[in-house]
Motif scaffolding. Structure first.
Motif, mmCIF file in Angstrom:
data_model
loop_
_atom_site.group_PDB
_atom_site.id
_atom_site.type_symbol
_atom_site.label_atom_id
_atom_site.label_comp_id
_atom_site.label_asym_id
_atom_site.label_seq_id
_atom_site.Cartn_x
_atom_site.Cartn_y
_atom_site.Cartn_z
ATOM 1 N N HIS A 265 -41.713 -20.432 -12.369
ATOM 2 C CA HIS A 265 -43.094 -20.632 -11.922
ATOM 3 C C HIS A 265 -43.158 -21.541 -10.686
ATOM 4 C CE1 HIS A 265 -45.158 -19.433 -15.972
ATOM 5 N NE2 HIS A 265 -44.411 -18.471 -15.450
ATOM 6 N N ARG A 266 -42.223 -22.459 -10.569
ATOM 7 C CA ARG A 266 -42.189 -23.330 -9.382
ATOM 8 C C ARG A 266 -41.900 -22.532 -8.118
ATOM 9 N NH1 ARG A 266 -38.743 -28.758 -10.509
ATOM 10 N NH2 ARG A 266 -38.634 -28.616 -8.238
ATOM 11 N N LEU A 267 -41.244 -21.400 -8.277
ATOM 12 C CA LEU A 267 -41.004 -20.510 -7.141
ATOM 13 C C LEU A 267 -42.200 -19.595 -6.883
ATOM 14 C CD1 LEU A 267 -37.299 -19.456 -7.885
ATOM 15 C CD2 LEU A 267 -38.102 -21.112 -6.183
ATOM 16 N N ASP A 268 -43.285 -19.877 -7.632
ATOM 17 C CA ASP A 268 -44.529 -19.102 -7.523
ATOM 18 C C ASP A 268 -44.315 -17.629 -7.870
ATOM 19 O OD1 ASP A 268 -47.283 -19.129 -7.168
ATOM 20 O OD2 ASP A 268 -47.152 -18.482 -5.068
ATOM 21 N N THR A 269 -43.497 -17.405 -8.885
ATOM 22 C CA THR A 269 -43.253 -16.064 -9.391
ATOM 23 C C THR A 269 -43.431 -16.065 -10.903
ATOM 24 O OG1 THR A 269 -40.891 -16.601 -9.480
ATOM 25 C CG2 THR A 269 -41.658 -15.379 -7.565
ATOM 26 N N ILE A 270 -43.373 -14.899 -11.498
ATOM 27 C CA ILE A 270 -43.550 -14.771 -12.951
ATOM 28 C C ILE A 270 -42.465 -13.849 -13.506
ATOM 29 C CG2 ILE A 270 -46.016 -15.256 -13.038
ATOM 30 C CD1 ILE A 270 -46.622 -12.349 -12.874
ATOM 31 N N HIS A 271 -42.261 -13.932 -14.817
ATOM 32 C CA HIS A 271 -41.231 -13.117 -15.451
ATOM 33 C C HIS A 271 -41.772 -11.744 -15.842
ATOM 34 C CE1 HIS A 271 -38.447 -11.582 -18.477
ATOM 35 N NE2 HIS A 271 -37.529 -12.324 -17.902
ATOM 36 N N ARG A 272 -42.888 -11.705 -16.572
ATOM 37 C CA ARG A 272 -43.588 -10.492 -16.983
ATOM 38 C C ARG A 272 -43.116 -9.887 -18.306
ATOM 39 N NH1 ARG A 272 -43.985 -9.985 -11.347
ATOM 40 N NH2 ARG A 272 -46.010 -9.232 -10.612
ATOM 41 N N ASP A 273 -41.922 -10.204 -18.764
ATOM 42 C CA ASP A 273 -41.431 -9.491 -19.947
ATOM 43 C C ASP A 273 -40.573 -10.395 -20.833
ATOM 44 O OD1 ASP A 273 -41.062 -7.329 -21.666
ATOM 45 O OD2 ASP A 273 -39.328 -6.569 -20.574
ATOM 46 N N LEU A 274 -41.103 -11.560 -21.179
ATOM 47 C CA LEU A 274 -40.371 -12.506 -22.004
ATOM 48 C C LEU A 274 -40.410 -12.102 -23.476
ATOM 49 C CD1 LEU A 274 -41.464 -15.987 -20.590
ATOM 50 C CD2 LEU A 274 -39.119 -15.138 -20.751
ATOM 51 N N HIS A 275 -39.242 -11.989 -24.076
ATOM 52 C CA HIS A 275 -39.127 -11.818 -25.527
ATOM 53 C C HIS A 275 -37.718 -12.217 -25.921
ATOM 54 C CE1 HIS A 275 -36.846 -8.060 -24.961
ATOM 55 N NE2 HIS A 275 -37.766 -7.681 -24.100
ATOM 56 N N SER A 276 -37.434 -12.251 -27.208
ATOM 57 C CA SER A 276 -36.172 -12.823 -27.682
ATOM 58 C C SER A 276 -34.958 -11.947 -27.385
ATOM 59 C CB SER A 276 -36.255 -13.094 -29.188
ATOM 60 O OG SER A 276 -36.566 -11.904 -29.901
ATOM 61 N N GLY A 277 -35.177 -10.739 -26.897
ATOM 62 C CA GLY A 277 -34.051 -9.894 -26.523
ATOM 63 C C GLY A 277 -33.513 -10.196 -25.144
ATOM 64 N N ASN A 278 -34.300 -10.869 -24.293
ATOM 65 C CA ASN A 278 -33.803 -11.187 -22.956
ATOM 66 C C ASN A 278 -33.706 -12.692 -22.701
ATOM 67 O OD1 ASN A 278 -36.500 -11.889 -22.342
ATOM 68 N ND2 ASN A 278 -36.941 -9.815 -21.619
ATOM 69 N N VAL A 279 -33.634 -13.462 -23.780
ATOM 70 C CA VAL A 279 -33.227 -14.864 -23.701
ATOM 71 C C VAL A 279 -31.800 -14.905 -24.242
ATOM 72 C CG1 VAL A 279 -33.652 -17.208 -24.502
ATOM 73 C CG2 VAL A 279 -35.585 -15.695 -24.004
ATOM 74 N N LEU A 280 -30.836 -15.290 -23.415
ATOM 75 C CA LEU A 280 -29.419 -15.139 -23.743
ATOM 76 C C LEU A 280 -28.682 -16.472 -23.686
ATOM 77 C CD1 LEU A 280 -28.764 -11.964 -21.536
ATOM 78 C CD2 LEU A 280 -29.432 -12.025 -23.940
ATOM 79 N N GLN A 281 -27.708 -16.636 -24.584
ATOM 80 C CA GLN A 281 -26.930 -17.875 -24.644
ATOM 81 C C GLN A 281 -25.599 -17.712 -23.904
ATOM 82 O OE1 GLN A 281 -24.903 -19.155 -28.300
ATOM 83 N NE2 GLN A 281 -26.048 -21.074 -28.190
ATOM 84 N N THR A 282 -25.261 -18.694 -23.075
ATOM 85 C CA THR A 282 -23.983 -18.667 -22.377
ATOM 86 C C THR A 282 -22.839 -18.896 -23.358
ATOM 87 O OG1 THR A 282 -24.168 -21.025 -21.892
ATOM 88 C CG2 THR A 282 -24.974 -19.503 -20.216
ATOM 89 N N ARG A 283 -21.668 -18.423 -23.009
ATOM 90 C CA ARG A 283 -20.528 -18.476 -23.924
ATOM 91 C C ARG A 283 -19.948 -19.876 -24.054
ATOM 92 N NH1 ARG A 283 -16.155 -14.341 -22.304
ATOM 93 N NH2 ARG A 283 -15.509 -14.595 -24.465
ATOM 94 N N PHE A 284 -19.890 -20.653 -22.973
ATOM 95 C CA PHE A 284 -19.209 -21.942 -23.005
ATOM 96 C C PHE A 284 -20.174 -23.121 -23.080
ATOM 97 C CE2 PHE A 284 -16.287 -19.011 -20.809
ATOM 98 C CZ PHE A 284 -15.245 -19.049 -21.721
ATOM 99 N N SER A 285 -21.162 -23.159 -22.202
ATOM 100 C CA SER A 285 -22.082 -24.300 -22.193
ATOM 101 C C SER A 285 -23.123 -24.219 -23.298
ATOM 102 C CB SER A 285 -22.794 -24.390 -20.843
ATOM 103 O OG SER A 285 -23.695 -23.305 -20.678
ATOM 104 N N LYS A 286 -23.315 -23.022 -23.874
ATOM 105 C CA LYS A 286 -24.307 -22.787 -24.930
ATOM 106 C C LYS A 286 -25.737 -23.018 -24.445
ATOM 107 C CE LYS A 286 -20.906 -21.914 -27.664
ATOM 108 N NZ LYS A 286 -20.533 -20.505 -27.918
ATOM 109 N N TRP A 287 -25.922 -22.960 -23.129
ATOM 110 C CA TRP A 287 -27.269 -23.055 -22.562
ATOM 111 C C TRP A 287 -27.963 -21.712 -22.753
ATOM 112 C CZ3 TRP A 287 -27.369 -27.774 -19.503
ATOM 113 C CH2 TRP A 287 -28.663 -28.155 -19.132
#
Length: 488
Positions: A265-287
């Motif tokens: 949002h700080r880049l003045d843009t939007i995602h449009r399609d947030l849901h739990s299928g496109n929130v992903l965890q990194t393998r090492f940092s677990k972010w």
């Protein structure tokens, strides 16, 4: 040199980001080193590893924001803000190799070259990757308007800058994800929007799933994004681990998502399609990172159609209004509820007009009465039917950061053990999972009502009524206690 406990190192990395505001680009390496030394249990090897990871991050931040003093590169004599490498040398190296590759598509070539001319760190280079460089390609799943494959990249991504030999070095063989964009071989060019969007975000913020480049599937004649291999989607993670996840770990997850949304949002843009299928965890940092920006939609989508995952779509979008930052905030509220409960919102209901009507009538998933007040309040504000009543992403992030800081500071002051992100691969036999809960699709709705809020009904037990009576007997009622029981 002692063995590095990478899970511990990355857990400390995250805590320092939250406690020192490094995510807001206000901390320098001296601040980071001081913070690291507070964690007495770290070995020197682990401290050195964390410092190295922060140095890469800080260099990128300094290049983007033109912070700190510049230094003159001994090789190209340009003045750079980076200390670990020279971003000018990296870009010069990439430019010198422009004629050594071609995708066969002018728009793709121009896009990749534009990304390379804006490269700020050696491990974030975007390139054209011939399909023959991949092996062991296996279909994994369907994802909205794309198909997902696992693959092995024989050479691997660019990883570091070799100052002595003045070249980029590759990481070597690695596992990656290939995301085939359906119908990208046709005349419809909407798929290029998704590629441009993803690469543009990745170059500016680090909380977007890393894209290493683009390739072309000669079998389907479709273009494919080459993405960093992630550990889980949020839906998969909750399905397998929810009963083992501690409260502070849930706050960590919503913090990561809130941080990503705020940066977008700080880049003045939007995602449009947030849901739990496109929130992903990194393998090492677990972010937790965000992927699948909903600009692409579907090539079969017509004017007036709605594209997304219905339980996460804001009521005003269902009613035909355009997507906004506020509609992203509504989707975030549904992710808050899913993290809290462990199941997708409106689990078991058909994603049809009946559910759409109920959402517009103000129906929301039920909130457990033992949920902390601040969490309940924030979630309700975010899913308000009136977009103007929803908080801004910065307000949400500040509130969650405040709560997470309390946890991390208490942990540090009392020498409590660090809780590591769960990777349980637990028993899921008692949980139900449907692919429809993680897929976006086209919806066609007509004659729906205007969105409205609805006063939620509450079921009280005997203990609740005793508490109500006690409160009513007081000369001055405790508002917080009433809110705890009744909500807002």
């Amino acid at each position: 040199m002692s063995e590095i406990r990478y899970d511990i190192a990355w857990a400390v990395f995250h805590r320092i980001c939250v406690l020192t505001d490094i995510n807001e680009f206000e901390a320098d390496m001296k601040t980071v080193e001081c913070a690291i030394n507070k964690y007495k249990f770290l070995t020197q090897s682990e401290k050195d590893y964390i410092i190295f990871q922060f140095s890469i991050l800080v260099d990128k931040v300094n290049i983007s924001n033109k912070k700190t003093e510049q230094r003159e590169c001994e090789i190209c004599q340009n003045w750079t803000y980076a200390q670990q490498y020279c971003d000018y040398c990296i870009r010069n190296y990439l430019t010198d190799h422009f004629n050594n590759w071609s995708s066969g598509n002018i728009e793709i070539d121009e896009l990749i070259r534009e990304c390379q001319l804006n490269t700020q760190r050696p491990d974030y280079v975007v390139e054209w990757i011939p399909y023959k460089n991949f092996s062991d390609i296996k279909y994994k799943t369907k994802g909205g308007c794309s198909s997902i494959y696992n693959a092995i990249w024989k050479d691997g991504r660019y990883d570091t800058w070799d100052k002595q030999n003045r070249r980029l070095k590759r990481a070597g063989t690695e596992h990656v994800i290939l995301k085939r964009l359906d119908h990208s071989n046709g005349l419809n060019k909407k798929w290029i929007i998704e590629i441009k969007s993803h690469l543009n975000f990745m170059n500016k913020i680090s909380c977007v799933v890393r894209c290493h480049g683009i390739t072309f599937d000669p079998n389907t004649q479709d273009f494919m994004l080459v993405l960093n291999l992630m550990e889980y989607s949020l839906r998969e993670y909750l399905l397998q681990n929810h009963k083992y996840i501690l409260w502070e770990q849930k706050i960590r997850i919503i913090y990561d998502i809130a941080y990503a949304i705020n940066m977008i949002h700080r880049l003045d843009t939007i995602h449009r399609d947030l849901h739990s299928g496109n929130v992903l965890q990194t393998r090492f940092s677990k972010w937790w990172y965000i992927s699948d920006f909903g600009l692409y939609g579907s090539v079969t989508q017509e004017q007036g159609d709605i594209y997304g995952n219905l339980p996460y779509i804001a009521p005003e979008i269902i009613n035909g209004k355009p997507a906004t930052k506020e509609s992203d905030i509504y989707s975030f509220a549904m992710l808050m509820w899913e993290i809290l409960s462990g199941i997708p919102p409106f689990q078991g209901r058909d994603h049809g007009s009946s559910l759409a009507y109920d959402i517009l009538e103000g129906i929301r998933p039920p909130i457990d009465k033992y949920t902390p007040y601040w969490y309940t309040k924030l979630m309700k504000q975010c899913w308000d039917a009136n977009p103007k009543n929803r908080p801004k992403s910065s307000t949400i992030l500040n509130e969650i950061r405040k709560q997470l800081r309390i946890i991390y500071q208490n942990e540090l002051e009392n020498s409590k053990p660090i809780q590591i992100a769960i990777n349980n691969n637990g028993n899921t036999e008692n949980q139900t999972y449907s692919p429809s809960t993680t897929l976006s699709k086209i919806y066609k709705f007509k004659d729906l009502p205007e969105p409205q809020n609805r006063i939620q009904d509450y079921d009280f037990n005997d203990d609740d009524f005793m508490r109500i009576n006690e409160i009513l007997k007081l000369d001055s009622t405790d508002d917080d206690e009433f809110f705890d029981l009744f909500g807002e």
